[in-house]
Scaffold this active site. Structure first.
Site, PDB file in Angstrom:
ATOM      1  CD  GLU A  60      -2.952  -1.184   2.272  1.00 34.40           C
ATOM      2  OE1 GLU A  60      -4.132  -1.388   2.010  1.00 34.40           O
ATOM      3  OE2 GLU A  60      -2.532  -1.041   3.433  1.00 34.40           O
TER       4      GLU A  60
HETATM    5  C1  ACM Z   1      -2.197  -5.463   3.808  1.00 32.32           C
HETATM    6  O1  ACM Z   1      -3.298  -5.924   4.180  1.00 32.32           O
HETATM    7  N1  ACM Z   1      -2.093  -4.180   3.511  1.00 32.32           N
HETATM    8  C2  ACM Z   1      -1.041  -6.304   3.649  1.00 32.32           C
END
Ligand code: ACM
Length: 685
Positions: free
Chosen positions: A321
Site C-alpha cells: 500500500e
Molecule cells: C495489507 O493488508 N495491507 C497487507
C-alpha cells in the site's frame, strides 16, 4: 425411485460422506491427521497415568509433556504424576524421538509423528521433538469420557503437515498487544499445529520494538507501548518451546508515519515536515525517502540490530500500500527517477527493496514482503506474501518465487470460518505444475489490529483460525464445512484451558455494557448479530486507535452461533430434509428469542452504553414475528399473499441496514422463509 436416486446422488455429491460417518471418522481431531486408522479398544485414564520418554529428548519436550499433563488434569480432575516415568514398557504414554531437531525452529523442520493407542499404552514416535509436540496435541484431542470414565480410543495415526508454513500474523502496531496476549495465542497456535508467528511490529500507528542503536524510534513512536529486546527474546523462546518460528515484519517504505515521528529527515515529505503518530485506520501518505542516503544508513543500522535480535531466517519488509503520493509531490525524488531512468513508483520501490535486501542478506536473512514487492528480477529466494489475491501467489510461483497465501484468511474482516476454510493455497483446479506447487509454502491468517484490544483479540482470532490451521495442515479433501463446525465447537472449549479469553470476555463485555442488569437477554441478541464485514466498521461507526473497544460491536463475534443454527435449520427445512425436526428446531430458537424480547428492551433502555444499539431490539422483534408468520403460512395456518411478502421484505430491508455497525446474521434465513411462504401452495396470489 428415480427421484430418490437423484436425491441420493446429490446428497453424496454434496457431503461426500454422511455427517455420522464423518463424526465417527474424525471424532474431535482438528486439524484432521493425514492418516487415521481407528481400532477397537480403549486406553483408560486413571490417576496412575504416567508418561515415559525414550530416545533423544530435550527440556522443551519435557516441559511440553508437563503442560499436557496439567491440561489432562484440568479435564479429568485427576491428580497426575509430576514426574516422568522411567518404566517405558508400562507407562500409559511413551514418547520416542530420534533427534532433538532445531532448538530454534526452522522452515521445513520435520513435524511428522505417528501415534498408536491400544488397551495398554499410547505411543508417539517422531523424528524430532517438535513432531512429538504435534503428536501430543493430537493425543490430547483424543481424550474422551463416558459412563466408565476417561479414556483414549485405540487408533493408529500417521501424520505430517501438508504445508511447511502455517502462520498467524498478529499486528502489534495498531493496537499494542501485551506479552500475555502473545503467550496465550502461541499456546493456542501450538494446539492447532500452527508454526509461524508473523509479528507485525511497525506501522503508521506505532513502532513496537526496542532498538538500542536508534532509541528515539520507539521512544517517540510508541506512546510507551513497545516490547523490550528482553521481552522479544522471551517471546521467541516461548514460541520455540512450542515449535513455532517468530518472523518480524517492519513495514516499509509506506505505512511509515511512526518512523518519521523521530526521524522526519528520512521521509519523502516537504523539507521541514513533521509527523505525529497516526490515530486513524487507513492508508497514509508518509513514506520513507528511497533517494536519500540517510534512509539507507538508518536502515542498515536498524536491520543489523534486528537481524541479531530475531533468529528466524526470514524477515518481512511489508512493502504494501505505498501509493507514492509523497514521491509524486517531491521534486527531488522526481529528479532522481529521471536521472536513474526509473520509470514509475513501482520501479522506485524495487530500487529501494534491492538496497535493503543487501542489509537483510548481510544479517543472513531472506526477504519476504507483501505482493506489491513482486518484481521478476528480484533474487529468487525472496518470498511473496499474497494478500490481494491468489493470482499473485500463482504468478510468483510460475516465475520461480516461493509464496505464502493470506488472501482469504483475513480474520479481521469478520467473515465466517466456512469462508476461510473454503480457500486453499493450492486449489484442486490449480494450473500450477508440480514443481511450481512446491513453491507455495503455505498460508497465514492475518489479525490486523485496528479494532482489537487485548480484551477482544482472542475472540477475533479464535476459533476461526483453528479452521484455517486445518486448511494448512490437513489433506485438501478434508473440506466438509458442517463437520468442521462440529469439531470447531469442541476446540473452542479446549482453547479456554490455555487461558484464551474469546468466550469469557464476551460475557465480561456484556456485563459491563448492561450497567448492572442481567445479561441473559443480551446474550440471545448477541447470538444472532455480527459486526459488519470487510472494512465497513470504520465507515459506519467512526473511531480512532484511541477509542474504547468496549461497545456491543466488540462483544459481538463472527459466526454468531444462534444465527448459524437458525440458517442451517431453514436451509434443511426448505430443502425438504427432516422437515418436521427442522421446523421444530426453528420454532424452538424463535420461541427462545421471543421470550427474551421484553427483557432485551428493558436492558437496552437502562444501559446508556447500549443506546447506539437500541434499534436492534425492534429489529429483533420484527425478525421473530416475520419468521413465525412465514412458518405459520408454510403450515397452512394462514395463507400469505405477494403483498404480505412485499411488506415483510421492506421491513427486512430496513433491518438489513447496520445499527451500531452490527447486522443480523440470520436475516438471510428469515428472508428465505418469507420467500418460501409465498411460493407455497397456501399462498394467495
Ligand atoms: C495489507 O493488508 N495491507 C497487507
Amino acid at each position: 425411485m428415480r427421484k430418490i436416486l437423484i436425491a441420493a446422488i446429490i446428497f453424496i455429491g454434496f457431503y461426500g460422506i454422511s455427517a455420522q460417518d464423518l463424526e465417527t471418522a474424525r471424532r474431535n481431531l482438528m486439524p484432521v491427521p493425514a492418516n487415521v486408522n481407528w481400532k477397537s479398544g480403549r486406553l483408560p485414564v486413571t490417576k496412575t497415568f504416567t508418561v515415559a520418554v525414550k530416545g533423544q529428548t530435550d527440556e522443551r519436550l519435557k516441559s511440553y509433556i508437563f503442560r499436557a499433563m496439567r491440561r489432562m488434569e484440568g479435564r479429568t480432575i485427576l491428580e497426575l504424576s509430576r514426574e516422568l516415568s522411567n518404566d517405558a514398557g508400562n507407562a500409559q504414554l511413551l514418547i520416542e524421538t530420534n533427534s532433538i531437531g532445531n532448538a530454534i525452529p526452522k522452515l521445513g523442520d520435520d513435524e511428522s509423528y505417528s501415534l498408536e493407542i491400544n488397551d495398554r499404552q499410547a505411543k508417539i514416535s517422531a523424528p524430532t521433538t517438535v513432531g512429538a509436540m504435534r503428536g501430543l496435541e493430537t493425543f490430547l484431542q483424543l481424550l474422551e469420557g463416558d459412563k466408565d470414565g476417561f479414556y483414549f480410543p485405540a487408533v493408529a495415526i500417521n501424520d505430517k503437515p501438508r504445508f511447511a508454513w502455517r502462520g498467524l500474523m498478529i499486528d502489534s502496531a495498531r493496537h499494542f498487544q501485551p506479552m500475555e496476549v502473545l503467550r496465550r495465542n502461541l499456546d493456542a497456535m501450538a494446539a492447532v499445529k500452527l508454526n509461524v508467528l508473523h509479528w507485525h511490529l511497525t506501522d503508521d500507528q506505532g513502532i513496537r520494538v526496542e532498538t538500542k542503536k536508534l532509541p528515539e524510534l520507539y521512544q517517540k513512536g510508541s506512546d510507551g507501548d513497545f516490547y523490550t529486546q528482553e521481552q522479544i527474546r522471551e517471546i521467541i523462546r516461548y514460541a520455540a518451546d512450542r515449535g513455532i518460528r517468530v518472523m518480524p515484519e517492519f513495514d516499509m517504505p509506506g505505512h511509515a508515519t511512526a518512523w518519521l515521528v523521530s526521524h522526519p529527515e528520512i521521509g519523502s515529505g516537504a523539507p521541514g515536515a513533521t509527523y505525529k503518530i497516526e490515530r486513524n485506520p487507513g492508508i497514509f501518505d508518509p513514506t520513507l525517502d528511497p533517494t536519500n542516503e540517510k534512509t539507507y544508513k538508518f536502515l542498515e543500522t536498524f536491520f543489523a540490530e534486528m537481524s541479531q535480535l530475531f533468529p528466524d531466517a526470514y524477515m518481512h519488509i511489508g512493502g504494501d500500500e505505498n501509493e507514492g503520493k509523497q514521491w509524486d509531490a517531491n521534486q527531488k525524488i522526481q529528479a532522481f527517477k529521471r536521472e536513474k531512468n526509473i520509470k514509475d513508483n513501482h520501479e522506485l520501490q524495487t530500487y529501494f527493496n534491492k538496497r535493503i535486501l543487501k542489509f537483510l542478506q548481510k544479517g543472513g536473512k531472506t526477504m519476504m514482503g507483501w505482493d506489491e514487492i513482486f518484481q521478476p528480477d528480484l533474487p529468487k529466494d525472496v518470498v511473496i506474501h499474497s494478500w490481494r489475491g491468489q493470482k499473485a501467489l500463482a504468478d510468483a510461483a510460475r516465475q520461480g518465487f516461493q509464496g505464502v497465501l493470506s488472501n482469504g484468511y483475513y480474520i479481521d474482516l469478520m467473515f465466517p470460518a466456512s469462508q476461510h476454510y473454503a480457500v486453499d493455497p493450492i486449489p484442486a483446479d490449480t494450473t500450477l505444475t508440480a514443481e511450481e506447487q512446491k513453491r507455495v509454502l503455505g498460508g497465514e491468517a492475518t489479525m490486523w489490529s485496528e479494532w482489537v484490544s487485548p480484551e477482544t483479540i482472542d475472540s477475533r482470532i479464535w476459533t476461526r483460525t483453528a479452521a484455517i490451521a486445518e486448511r494448512f495442515w490437513s489433506p485438501r479433501d478434508v473440506n466438509q464445512t458442517e463437520d468442521m463446525y462440529r469439531r470447531l465447537a469442541v476446540i473452542d472449549e479446549q482453547l479456554e484451558e490455555l487461558g484464551l479469553t474469546h468466550r469469557k470476555n464476551q460475557l465480561m463485555l456484556l456485563r459491563r455494557l448492561a450497567n448492572n442488569q442481567d445479561i441473559a437477554a443480551l446474550q440471545k441478541l448477541v447470538s444472532v448479530i455480527e459486526p459488519v464485514k470487510e472494512y465497513r466498521r470504520y465507515q459506519v461507526r467512526k473511531q480512532t486507535m484511541l477509542s474504547p473497544l468496549t461497545g456491543l460491536i466488540d462483544a459481538a463475534q463472527a459466526d454468531a452461533p444462534g444465527a448459524r443454527l437458525f440458517n442451517r435449520a431453514v436451509d434443511d427445512f426448505i430443502g425438504g430434509r427432516e422437515t418436521v425436526e427442522n421446523q421444530a428446531k426453528i420454532r424452538m430458537l424463535l420461541s427462545d428469542w421471543r421470550a427474551a424480547e421484553a427483557d432485551l428492551q428493558k436492558t437496552m433502555e437502562n444501559s446508556p452504553a447500549l443506546a447506539e444499539a437500541k434499534q436492534l431490539t425492534a429489529d429483533f422483534q420484527n425478525l421473530n414475528r416475520i419468521a413465525f408468520d412465514a412458518l405459520d403460512a408454510l403450515n397452512g395456518k394462514q395463507a400469505r399473499s405477494a403483498d404480505w411478502s412485499d411488506a415483510q421484505l421492506k421491513t427486512l430491508d430496513e433491518i438489513a441496514k447496520p445499527k451500531a455497525a452490527l447486522e443480523f446474521a440470520h436475516l438471510s434465513g428469515v428472508k428465505k422463509l418469507v420467500a418460501a411462504a409465498v411460493e407455497s401452495k397456501n399462498a394467495v396470489r
